[in-house]
Scaffold this motif. Structure first.
Motif, mmCIF file in Angstrom:
data_model
loop_
_atom_site.group_PDB
_atom_site.id
_atom_site.type_symbol
_atom_site.label_atom_id
_atom_site.label_comp_id
_atom_site.label_asym_id
_atom_site.label_seq_id
_atom_site.Cartn_x
_atom_site.Cartn_y
_atom_site.Cartn_z
ATOM 1 N N GLY A 364 -16.621 2.882 7.046
ATOM 2 C CA GLY A 364 -15.630 3.926 6.811
ATOM 3 C C GLY A 364 -16.261 5.247 6.412
ATOM 4 O O GLY A 364 -15.887 6.311 6.920
ATOM 5 N N MET A 365 -17.236 5.209 5.498
ATOM 6 C CA MET A 365 -17.896 6.427 5.049
ATOM 7 C C MET A 365 -18.670 7.083 6.200
ATOM 8 O O MET A 365 -18.653 8.308 6.358
ATOM 9 C CB MET A 365 -18.842 6.113 3.898
ATOM 10 C CG MET A 365 -18.171 5.471 2.689
ATOM 11 S SD MET A 365 -16.842 6.501 2.016
ATOM 12 C CE MET A 365 -17.779 7.931 1.467
ATOM 13 N N ARG A 366 -19.340 6.252 7.015
ATOM 14 C CA ARG A 366 -20.107 6.820 8.125
ATOM 15 C C ARG A 366 -19.185 7.365 9.217
ATOM 16 O O ARG A 366 -19.503 8.365 9.859
ATOM 17 C CB ARG A 366 -21.046 5.759 8.718
ATOM 18 C CG ARG A 366 -22.146 5.343 7.771
ATOM 19 C CD ARG A 366 -23.087 6.503 7.455
ATOM 20 N NE ARG A 366 -24.005 6.148 6.373
ATOM 21 C CZ ARG A 366 -23.791 6.411 5.096
ATOM 22 N NH1 ARG A 366 -22.685 7.057 4.729
ATOM 23 N NH2 ARG A 366 -24.656 6.053 4.176
ATOM 24 N N VAL A 367 -18.030 6.738 9.428
ATOM 25 C CA VAL A 367 -17.077 7.263 10.406
ATOM 26 C C VAL A 367 -16.565 8.629 9.953
ATOM 27 O O VAL A 367 -16.410 9.558 10.758
ATOM 28 C CB VAL A 367 -15.915 6.271 10.621
ATOM 29 C CG1 VAL A 367 -14.792 6.916 11.423
ATOM 30 C CG2 VAL A 367 -16.413 5.022 11.347
ATOM 31 N N LEU A 368 -16.289 8.768 8.646
ATOM 32 C CA LEU A 368 -15.885 10.073 8.116
ATOM 33 C C LEU A 368 -16.947 11.131 8.405
ATOM 34 O O LEU A 368 -16.636 12.252 8.830
ATOM 35 C CB LEU A 368 -15.645 9.973 6.612
ATOM 36 C CG LEU A 368 -14.283 9.456 6.145
ATOM 37 C CD1 LEU A 368 -14.286 9.236 4.646
ATOM 38 C CD2 LEU A 368 -13.181 10.426 6.547
ATOM 39 N N ASP A 369 -18.215 10.778 8.169
ATOM 40 C CA ASP A 369 -19.302 11.711 8.429
ATOM 41 C C ASP A 369 -19.390 12.047 9.918
ATOM 42 O O ASP A 369 -19.633 13.194 10.306
ATOM 43 C CB ASP A 369 -20.633 11.130 7.959
ATOM 44 C CG ASP A 369 -20.690 10.935 6.447
ATOM 45 O OD1 ASP A 369 -19.928 11.629 5.742
ATOM 46 O OD2 ASP A 369 -21.482 10.092 5.993
ATOM 47 N N ALA A 370 -19.201 11.019 10.770
ATOM 48 C CA ALA A 370 -19.346 11.224 12.214
ATOM 49 C C ALA A 370 -18.229 12.086 12.787
ATOM 50 O O ALA A 370 -18.423 12.756 13.817
ATOM 51 C CB ALA A 370 -19.370 9.880 12.928
ATOM 52 N N LEU A 371 -17.052 12.069 12.170
ATOM 53 C CA LEU A 371 -15.942 12.880 12.661
ATOM 54 C C LEU A 371 -16.026 14.333 12.207
ATOM 55 O O LEU A 371 -15.217 15.171 12.637
ATOM 56 C CB LEU A 371 -14.605 12.275 12.199
ATOM 57 C CG LEU A 371 -14.234 10.945 12.868
ATOM 58 C CD1 LEU A 371 -13.000 10.354 12.224
ATOM 59 C CD2 LEU A 371 -14.015 11.135 14.377
ATOM 60 N N GLU A 372 -16.979 14.635 11.339
ATOM 61 C CA GLU A 372 -17.192 16.024 10.939
ATOM 62 C C GLU A 372 -17.650 16.843 12.147
ATOM 63 O O GLU A 372 -18.409 16.354 12.987
ATOM 64 C CB GLU A 372 -18.263 16.097 9.848
ATOM 65 C CG GLU A 372 -17.805 15.579 8.498
ATOM 66 C CD GLU A 372 -16.825 16.530 7.834
ATOM 67 O OE1 GLU A 372 -16.892 17.753 8.113
ATOM 68 O OE2 GLU A 372 -15.981 16.054 7.061
#
Length: 499
Positions: A364-372
């Protein structure tokens, strides 16, 4: 509101995708979270269910990028239940079976023929398929030496005629069924096998896997034997013995991408760091070859790559999930437009060459970063998630992030999201999914990623069975209409010098 017909179509499409994912990822071997028996029972159920309810789709799966284990199971299932098919279905199935057998590694085919014999499948069509495959082998003498019991079983089952005399087939028959009757053989490998029983010099003339046994019998030193046998090794055999032989002619860049990633991950960190330029260059070259015409066509690509502890796989599939992630990392870099790729590992590591299975799975945290947004403030055109789907830090966050993103921030679907999963979930009869609205496809080799993204779009629920069947029909037509001479199967059966 869905009509009953539409509901039935949707269920059929979901069943087909479920089986495709299983046939791509599952091999009946132990995974990180499930044992071999669980995997086998789950696969048994799926094969029976799809064969009985969707026989046409079951046969058409042979044209997809499924793994060799499931391809062999499908062939056996079709041959074993030929009485359940119509005459037209049997004709199509026969062509699909013949085309798929031509792509399978020979040792896998001989093992399949042994299962056919044990199952008592001995009708005329089965014998014809086996005879045609044997007749198409480039050198049956080579097979008789390397796969002696397999060739012998197949020859008995199809009543292969091995005449007396000096013909090549007669020599193979004498070698298999009348050993010791001929003082020598005209076929060089058959005669090398005869001489290798008492002559060390003949050992290096044999296929590597056969020569190993004779070398041990003669007490030959391992290093000296490997150097003498190197000219007759296949490319994969050279890679496996490279640490001992250190031969300069081992071209790592020529290896298939996922195989190469497995080799890299098997090296100690010190060797990876010392050979950084060589290994990174080889991975990038293999990725460019795998991307082919798709190179640079995917626009801005962000990826979330799972290197958590579960990516260590199992004793039978050691580091396989991590190798797929590493191979996808390099492939996606090539598929993206130049300078528009961003890869994020769940561990937070920034050095792809030194990744190792470690820690939890904070998808979840990495998906948030990737959607930046990336450079220039633009959102990615594609978000690719390579993971076994066990989002556990915190649990379920990735699915919730993607749901909110799709519903509130990107309802127009400007960013295409796809999840590829290298691990089959035996309990769920499918690969584990992150969220209902995220298309998910099983993956075994990173090289198949472009084709799997096409299959994954059917999992979004916006297309029905008709579109999926049309896609399968196109794949079958392509599979049967074009001889695939470019696809390599690493099967350790190639003869001669490998460059």
């Amino acid at each position: 509101m869905r009509t009953p017909e539409n509901s039935a179509d949707l269920v059929a499409a979901e069943d087909v995708l479920l089986f495709a994912n299983a046939a791509i990822t599952a091999t009946g071997q132990r995974e990180f979270r499930s044992g071999a028996l669980d995997q086998q029972l789950s696969l048994d159920f799926l094969h029976t269910y799809v064969r009985v309810n969707y026989r046409r789709v079951y046969a058409a799966s042979l044209a997809l990028d499924i793994n060799d284990h499931n391809a062999a199971r499908i062939v056996l299932g079709l041959l074993e239940t030929a009485g359940e098919a119509s005459a037209e279905e049997r004709r199509t199935e026969g062509r699909l079976i013949a085309a798929r057998l031509a792509l399978l590694p020979p040792q896998r085919v001989y093992r399949l023929f042994g299962e056919v014999r044990r199952a008592g499948i001995n009708n005329r069509r089965t014998r014809a398929i086996m005879r045609d495959w044997l007749a198409a082998r480039p050198d049956l003498g080579h097979d008789a030496v390397k796969y002696r019991s397999g060739v012998k079983t197949a020859a008995r089952h199809v009543h292969l005629r091995c005449p007396q005399g000096a013909e090549p087939l007669a020599e193979v028959g004498a070698f298999l069924f009348r050993p010791g009757k001929l003082p020598r053989y005209e076929h060089p490998l058959l005669d090398a096998w005869r001489r290798a029983h008492y002559e060390q010099g003949a050992v290096a003339e044999l296929p590597f896997s056969v020569a190993e046994g004779f070398a041990a019998r003669h007490g030959m030193k391992r290093e000296a034997f490997l150097k003498r046998a190197a000219p007759r090794m296949t490319r994969l055999e050279r890679l496996r013995t490279h640490a001992v032989t250190q031969r300069p002619d081992v071209d790592l860049a020529a290896m298939p991408l996922t195989r190469l990633a497995l080799y890299v991950l098997a090296l100690p960190f010190e060797q990876r760091a010392a050979r950084r330029a060589e290994l990174t260059g080889a991975l990038r070259t293999a990725a460019r070859r795998a991307a082919g015409r798709y190179a640079g066509s995917w626009g801005r690509v962000h990826a979330v790559l799972d290197d958590s502890f579960s990516s260590s796989g199992s004793g039978q599939k050691r580091r396989r999930p991590l190798a797929v992630a590493l191979a996808c990392h390099h492939l996606l870099e090539v598929l993206a437009e130049p300078g528009a790729y961003r890869g994020l590992w769940t561990s937070g590591r920034g050095d792809a060459l030194l990744v190792r299975p470690w820690g939890p799975t904070p998808l979840g945290m990495r998906v948030l970063d990737a959607l930046e947004p990336g450079p220039g403030g633009a959102a990615p055109d594609r978000l690719v998630i390579v993971s076994d789907g066990w989002d556990n830090a915190p649990a379920g966050l990735a699915g919730e992030v993607l749901r909110v993103w799709r519903a509130r921030l990107d309802p127009g679907r400007r960013t295409a999201v796809v999840h590829v999963n290298p691990v089959y979930d035996a309990d769920g009869f499918d690969v584990r999914r992150l969220a209902a609205g995220v298309p998910t496809a099983g993956i075994r080799d990173a090289e198949d990623l472009p084709a799997l993204v096409e299959i994954a779009r059917f999992a979004e629920g916006r297309t029905g069975a008709a579109e999926l069947h049309a896609y399968l029909d196109r794949r079958v037509a392509l599979f049967l209409g074009e001889k695939d001479t470019e696809k390599e199967t690493e099967n350790e059966t190639e003869k001669g010098t490998m460059s």
